[in-house]
Design a protein around this motif. Structure first.
Motif, PDB file in Angstrom:
ATOM      1  N   ASP A  90       0.835  -1.193   0.000  1.00 21.36           N
ATOM      2  CA  ASP A  90       0.000   0.000   0.000  1.00 21.36           C
ATOM      3  C   ASP A  90       0.871   1.246   0.000  1.00 21.36           C
ATOM      4  OD1 ASP A  90      -2.348  -1.388   0.011  1.00 21.36           O
ATOM      5  OD2 ASP A  90      -2.586  -1.344   2.190  1.00 21.36           O
ATOM      6  N   SER A  91       0.568   2.179  -0.900  1.00 20.64           N
ATOM      7  CA  SER A  91       1.275   3.454  -0.973  1.00 20.64           C
ATOM      8  C   SER A  91       0.396   4.531  -0.362  1.00 20.64           C
ATOM      9  CB  SER A  91       1.600   3.800  -2.428  1.00 20.64           C
ATOM     10  OG  SER A  91       2.169   5.080  -2.523  1.00 20.64           O
ATOM     11  N   ASP A  92       0.907   5.164   0.697  1.00 21.47           N
ATOM     12  CA  ASP A  92       0.139   6.167   1.433  1.00 21.47           C
ATOM     13  C   ASP A  92       0.594   7.557   1.009  1.00 21.47           C
ATOM     14  OD1 ASP A  92      -1.379   7.577   3.151  1.00 21.47           O
ATOM     15  OD2 ASP A  92      -0.431   6.864   4.998  1.00 21.47           O
ATOM     16  N   LEU A  93      -0.162   8.197   0.100  1.00 22.16           N
ATOM     17  CA  LEU A  93       0.171   9.545  -0.349  1.00 22.16           C
ATOM     18  C   LEU A  93      -0.061  10.575   0.752  1.00 22.16           C
ATOM     19  CD1 LEU A  93      -1.341   9.477  -3.950  1.00 22.16           C
ATOM     20  CD2 LEU A  93       1.024   9.064  -3.260  1.00 22.16           C
ATOM     21  N   ILE A 175       9.938   1.922   0.690  1.00 22.73           N
ATOM     22  CA  ILE A 175       9.385   0.616   1.059  1.00 22.73           C
ATOM     23  C   ILE A 175       9.752   0.294   2.495  1.00 22.73           C
ATOM     24  CG2 ILE A 175      11.357  -0.820   0.349  1.00 22.73           C
ATOM     25  CD1 ILE A 175       9.199  -2.671  -0.956  1.00 22.73           C
ATOM     26  N   SER A 176       8.811  -0.344   3.200  1.00 22.51           N
ATOM     27  CA  SER A 176       9.030  -0.616   4.624  1.00 22.51           C
ATOM     28  C   SER A 176       9.753  -1.926   4.864  1.00 22.51           C
ATOM     29  CB  SER A 176       7.679  -0.653   5.351  1.00 22.51           C
ATOM     30  OG  SER A 176       6.872  -1.685   4.828  1.00 22.51           O
ATOM     31  N   ASP A 177       9.451  -2.949   4.057  1.00 20.20           N
ATOM     32  CA  ASP A 177      10.019  -4.282   4.280  1.00 20.20           C
ATOM     33  C   ASP A 177      10.751  -4.716   3.033  1.00 20.20           C
ATOM     34  OD1 ASP A 177      10.666  -6.787   5.074  1.00 20.20           O
ATOM     35  OD2 ASP A 177       8.621  -7.474   5.472  1.00 20.20           O
ATOM     36  N   ARG A 178      11.991  -4.316   2.925  1.00 22.67           N
ATOM     37  CA  ARG A 178      12.772  -4.632   1.733  1.00 22.67           C
ATOM     38  C   ARG A 178      13.178  -6.105   1.692  1.00 22.67           C
ATOM     39  NH1 ARG A 178      15.588  -1.310  -1.588  1.00 22.67           N
ATOM     40  NH2 ARG A 178      16.184  -2.417  -3.481  1.00 22.67           N
ATOM     41  N   THR A 179      13.292  -6.686   2.872  1.00 19.84           N
ATOM     42  CA  THR A 179      13.709  -8.098   2.928  1.00 19.84           C
ATOM     43  C   THR A 179      12.697  -8.990   2.242  1.00 19.84           C
ATOM     44  OG1 THR A 179      14.827  -7.674   5.018  1.00 19.84           O
ATOM     45  CG2 THR A 179      14.373  -9.972   4.469  1.00 19.84           C
ATOM     46  N   GLY A 188       7.763  -9.517  -9.166  1.00 21.65           N
ATOM     47  CA  GLY A 188       7.360  -8.142  -9.005  1.00 21.65           C
ATOM     48  C   GLY A 188       6.327  -7.991  -7.894  1.00 21.65           C
ATOM     49  N   ILE A 189       5.898  -6.762  -7.671  1.00 21.11           N
ATOM     50  CA  ILE A 189       4.915  -6.494  -6.633  1.00 21.11           C
ATOM     51  C   ILE A 189       3.817  -5.583  -7.179  1.00 21.11           C
ATOM     52  CG2 ILE A 189       6.592  -6.759  -4.770  1.00 21.11           C
ATOM     53  CD1 ILE A 189       6.701  -3.723  -4.564  1.00 21.11           C
ATOM     54  N   VAL A 190       2.702  -5.517  -6.451  1.00 17.72           N
ATOM     55  CA  VAL A 190       1.590  -4.626  -6.788  1.00 17.72           C
ATOM     56  C   VAL A 190       1.534  -3.542  -5.728  1.00 17.72           C
ATOM     57  CG1 VAL A 190      -0.901  -4.421  -6.991  1.00 17.72           C
ATOM     58  CG2 VAL A 190       0.253  -6.367  -8.007  1.00 17.72           C
ATOM     59  N   ILE A 191       1.502  -2.292  -6.172  1.00 22.01           N
ATOM     60  CA  ILE A 191       1.417  -1.156  -5.243  1.00 22.01           C
ATOM     61  C   ILE A 191       0.047  -0.507  -5.421  1.00 22.01           C
ATOM     62  CG2 ILE A 191       2.378   1.065  -4.574  1.00 22.01           C
ATOM     63  CD1 ILE A 191       5.076   0.137  -5.502  1.00 22.01           C
ATOM     64  N   ARG A 192      -0.743  -0.486  -4.318  1.00 23.80           N
ATOM     65  CA  ARG A 192      -2.052   0.159  -4.327  1.00 23.80           C
ATOM     66  C   ARG A 192      -1.957   1.530  -3.673  1.00 23.80           C
ATOM     67  NH1 ARG A 192      -6.670  -3.260  -1.732  1.00 23.80           N
ATOM     68  NH2 ARG A 192      -5.548  -2.543   0.119  1.00 23.80           N
ATOM     69  N   THR A 193      -2.661   2.487  -4.221  1.00 26.35           N
ATOM     70  CA  THR A 193      -2.719   3.818  -3.637  1.00 26.35           C
ATOM     71  C   THR A 193      -3.851   3.859  -2.618  1.00 26.35           C
ATOM     72  OG1 THR A 193      -1.902   4.784  -5.688  1.00 26.35           O
ATOM     73  CG2 THR A 193      -2.970   6.266  -4.106  1.00 26.35           C
ATOM     74  N   ASN A 247       6.491   4.914   3.261  1.00 30.86           N
ATOM     75  CA  ASN A 247       5.095   5.104   2.853  1.00 30.86           C
ATOM     76  C   ASN A 247       4.623   4.036   1.882  1.00 30.86           C
ATOM     77  OD1 ASN A 247       6.625   5.919   0.693  1.00 30.86           O
ATOM     78  ND2 ASN A 247       5.407   7.735   0.200  1.00 30.86           N
ATOM     79  N   VAL A 248       5.411   2.997   1.682  1.00 32.60           N
ATOM     80  CA  VAL A 248       5.012   1.817   0.901  1.00 32.60           C
ATOM     81  C   VAL A 248       5.149   0.618   1.824  1.00 32.60           C
ATOM     82  CG1 VAL A 248       5.440   0.411  -1.136  1.00 32.60           C
ATOM     83  CG2 VAL A 248       5.776   2.888  -1.255  1.00 32.60           C
TER      84      VAL A 248
END
Length: 784
Positions: A90-93, A175-179, A188-193, A247-248
């Motif tokens: 989740d991306s928190d604008l 990104i919060s959890d790079r591991t 890949g990943i999906v980023i939701r706003t 914020n991701v």
């Protein structure tokens, strides 16, 4: 023409599905289906246990084309679909906006302190501005950064550079959890706003920096933007890097939900086996992967019998329950339009079967744990007589007997291996019915269970003798389980009866006898706080009980209702003449309108008390109905007398009780008894003839007022009720001789009628006064 008239009649009557009769048919169909379902599993859904490792005794071929589920292939496909789902972040604008506002407020607060020109307060020191700035940001900055900020005066240009640098880094995402994300390099990943229905797929996970990388980017960006001013670049870089937050963030729940959805979307994979194909050879051992084949074969082998068994079972159950319905139609026809009673009966029927089957299941498990217990003995412990007890207590003896007959037939299907079990069931149930007919205390239910236990033991002994069973351990267990079944039935009835009484608002004789106890809190309060009303209630109960029994109604219910019909007078007892004890009448100081409101209020107050003490609905209904919409004649006439010529006419409806009118025979009888009892108190020289005249006038007055129009009383019932009232009152007012020397002085008559509530004019012993008694009694009973 006839078709049009029938259509108009149907439209006027409403849709058929709203007719209680059709609703009863629908309920009956549902009960039939439930009973079939409860009985069917023993015939249709029982399959033998399949043991892994069992040796097949003969060759088994496919009897037809089979389509078997491939569990391994299906699970593999589900796992692949689950793994293919990209992880969701989740991306928190909003985080960018929060940080931007925080920076703006910090700079603004520092500048405000610096620009302070209040002559009273000295100009703040630079250290105070720095502390205020750090407090607003929630950070501790280095001395060099604070010095640069102080030197620049927290200028707006510096603020703009900090905010621009902060926004440029945050907009890229942190990104919060790079591991975890590093493991998604391939997928890949999906980023939701957050807050928007928008998402993007990011193939290159490494393009999104983590917090450390973002801080490094902030410092490098500041240095590149201000190559000619290293101190300022360093300060901006420190400030921005310290403010950065991820914020991701990983949305684990959404990821798991999508993986689960992907897994569920995978359809089972099957493989086909042709008819005649060899499935197992004789001597093969059943492996774990072969279990689906055997289960499918077991289903197929029963498939040809399922329809026939279901049809046969449906016909039997329908026939048995139809007999039940026809009996109800013959002996309790009004019940066929009472959906609540039919629902209760359906619950008793299906519940008895369900409890019996559940008990059978538990007892079977018990027998498996103890090898010495013969499984054939446990059927005698099934608490099947509980249904017969409940149907008798909640309905009547006839219902209990027909219920016993129906259940005995159905139990023959539940326990097909015992041909004499229906006989055992029927005899025990009949004894249960007769054991609770005179049950007046809940503790007596256990005695009824004990009586059933004794009879069960006798019937089990007779069955064993008939079947020539040897006197061994099995016979002992037969007797023990038979005795236990009766006791268990008593316990079940004790537990379920109060709940069914409350749920379906049925008042059993047990509950009525509990309320008849004079130590009930309400009756004790009534006897102490309103003794006149208490005595009045006792007298009315004598009249109503005798009349109710005379017309074939429930005399116990009538007596209990009379005990509580005037409990509303507890809150203001002094406003009712029977409780004033010669201390004066409070109504003398009130207007007729206000007096009528006070008197009528005891109905609402009585309803509140009845609900507070959780009295049955049958008693609650009597409280307003025994007054109906009668006119409080005394207060109405008094208002007419006091009305000035220039005042508007008195509205009669203002002096009537709110109702409703009596809806049942018992409510109507209590209304009549209440009026007759009140009127009889002003009767002089109460000879049988004068009592008869009084009763006739009172009944006629109430009848002509239309108060009995909504009850089921007939003219014949009214005649019977009058005769009953006269008999009771004659016994109550029997004459005695005056004992010598015991004469008392004549203190005079009371100036008020000894009734609920209304004053009455003084009366004389003349025969002419008797003509007014009916009117006076009507007035005071209407005020009751």
């Amino acid at each position: 023409m006839r078709a049009r008239l029938e259509k108009e009649r149907e439209n006027k009557a409403g849709p058929r599905y709203r007719d209680p009769v059709y609703q009863g048919y629908a309920l009956g169909a549902i009960v039939v289906l439930i009973v079939v379902y409860l009985l069917a599993p023993y015939l249709l859904f029982f399959s033998p246990e399949l043991t892994i490792g069992e040796i097949i005794s003969r060759d088994i071929k496919a009897p037809t084309n089979l389509e078997l589920m491939d569990h391994n292939a299906t699970q593999l496909a589900q796992r692949q679909a689950e793994v293919a789902v990209p992880v969701v972040y989740d991306s928190d604008l909003g985080a960018v906006e929060i940080l931007d506002q925080k920076v703006a407020k910090a700079f603004s607060a520092a500048r405000d302190l610096r620009a302070r020109t209040d002559p009273v307060q000295p100009k703040p020191k630079a250290s105070a501005m720095g502390q205020e700035f750090q407090q607003k940001l929630g950070l501790r900055l280095s001395p060099s950064t604070l010095a640069l900020l102080r030197t620049s005066g927290y200028e707006e240009d510096l603020e703009s550079q900090v905010r621009q640098s902060l926004r440029s880094v945050m907009d890229r995402g942190i990104i919060s959890d790079r591991t975890f994300a590093n493991g998604e390099k391939e997928r890949g990943i999906v980023i939701r706003t957050v807050g928007e229905r928008k998402e993007q797929f990011v193939k290159n996970v490494l393009s999104i920096p983590d917090l450390k990388e973002a801080q490094s980017l902030a410092r490098d960006g500041s240095a590149q933007a201000l190559p000619d001013d290293p101190p300022k670049a360093t300060a901006i870089g420190e400030l921005v890097s310290r403010l950065l937050i991820p914020n991701v963030t990983l949305n684990k729940s959404e990821t798991e939900a999508r993986q689960q959805s992907a897994r569920a979307s995978v359809k089972p994979l099957y493989y086909k086996v042709k008819k005649g194909e060899l499935l197992f050879r004789a001597g093969d051992r059943v492996a774990h992967e072969d279990r689906p084949i055997l289960e499918e074969l077991s289903k197929y082998q029963k498939r040809g019998l399922v329809l026939r068994v279901l049809i046969g079972l449906l016909i039997m159950v329908t026939a048995i329950l139809s007999i039940f319905y026809l009996d109800i139609l013959r002996y309790r026809a009004p019940m066929t339009r009472d959906l609540s009673k039919l629902l209760l009966l359906g619950i008793l029927l299906t519940g008895t079967i369900a409890v019996s089957k559940f008990s059978y299941f538990l007892l079977t498990a018990f027998a498996d744990k103890f090898p010495m217990v013969d499984p054939a003995s446990i059927v005698y412990a099934i608490p099947l007589t509980a249904g017969a007890m409940l149907s008798t207590l909640l309905f009547d003896t006839h219902m209990g007997l027909i219920f016993s007959f129906v259940m005995s037939l159905l139990m023959g299907i539940v326990v097909p291996e015992e041909p004499l079990y229906p006989l055992y069931s029927f005899v025990g149930s009949v004894v249960a019915v007769f054991s609770v007919i005179t049950c007046h205390r809940r503790t007596q239910l256990l005695r009824a269970g004990l009586a059933v236990s004794i009879v069960n033991v006798i019937i089990v002994t007779a069955i064993n003798f008939f079947e020539a069973t040897q006197l061994n351990l099995k016979a002992v267990f037969d007797l023990l389980f038979g005795a236990g079944g009766g006791l268990l039935s008593g316990l079940i009835v004790s537990g379920f009866l109060p709940g069914l009484e409350s749920l379906f608002t049925i008042t059993t004789d047990i509950r009525l006898l509990e309320l008849l106890d004079l130590n009930h809190p309400l009756l004790r309060r009534l006897s102490v706080q309103a003794p006149g009303t208490y005595y009045h209630s006792m007298m009315v109960s004598n009249l109503a009980e005798a009349a109710t029994e005379a017309v074939g109604q429930n005399p116990l219910l009538a007596r209990v209702c009379c005990y509580y019909h005037d409990i509303g007078k507890l809150l203001k007892p002094d406003y009712y003449i029977e409780n004033q004890m010669g201390h004066g009448n409070r109504h003398d100081k009130l207007s007729p309108q206000l007096s009528s409101l006070v008197v009528a209020s005891h109905v609402k107050e009585g309803l509140d008390l009845a609900r507070e003490y959780k009295l049955p609905q049958a008693i609650i209904d009597i409280i307003p109905q025994h007054h109906g919409t009668r006119l409080m004649t005394y207060f109405y006439n008094r208002a007419q007398k006091n009305r000035a010529p220039d005042q508007p006419p008195i509205n009669e409806n203002d002096f009537r009780y709110p109702g409703p009118r009596p809806q049942t025979k018992i409510a109507a009888i209590i209304m009549l008894a209440d009026g007759v009892e009140a009127a009889s108190r002003v009767l002089d020289n109460p000879t049988p003839a004068r009592i008869g005249t009084l009763v006739e006038k009172m009944v006629t007055t109430i009848y002509l007022d239309g108060q009995l129009s909504e009850s089921d009383l007939t003219l014949k019932d009214l005649q019977t009720i009058q005769q009953s009232f006269v008999k009771v009152l004659t016994g109550q007012f029997h004459q005695r001789i005056e004992y010598p020397g015991m004469g008392l002085p004549n203190y005079g008559e009371s100036e008020y009628e000894d009734s609920d509530r209304e004053p009455a004019a003084p009366h004389s012993p003349s025969d002419r006064n008797l003509q007014d008694v009916g009117r006076k009694g009507s007035s005071q009973a209407g005020a009751a």
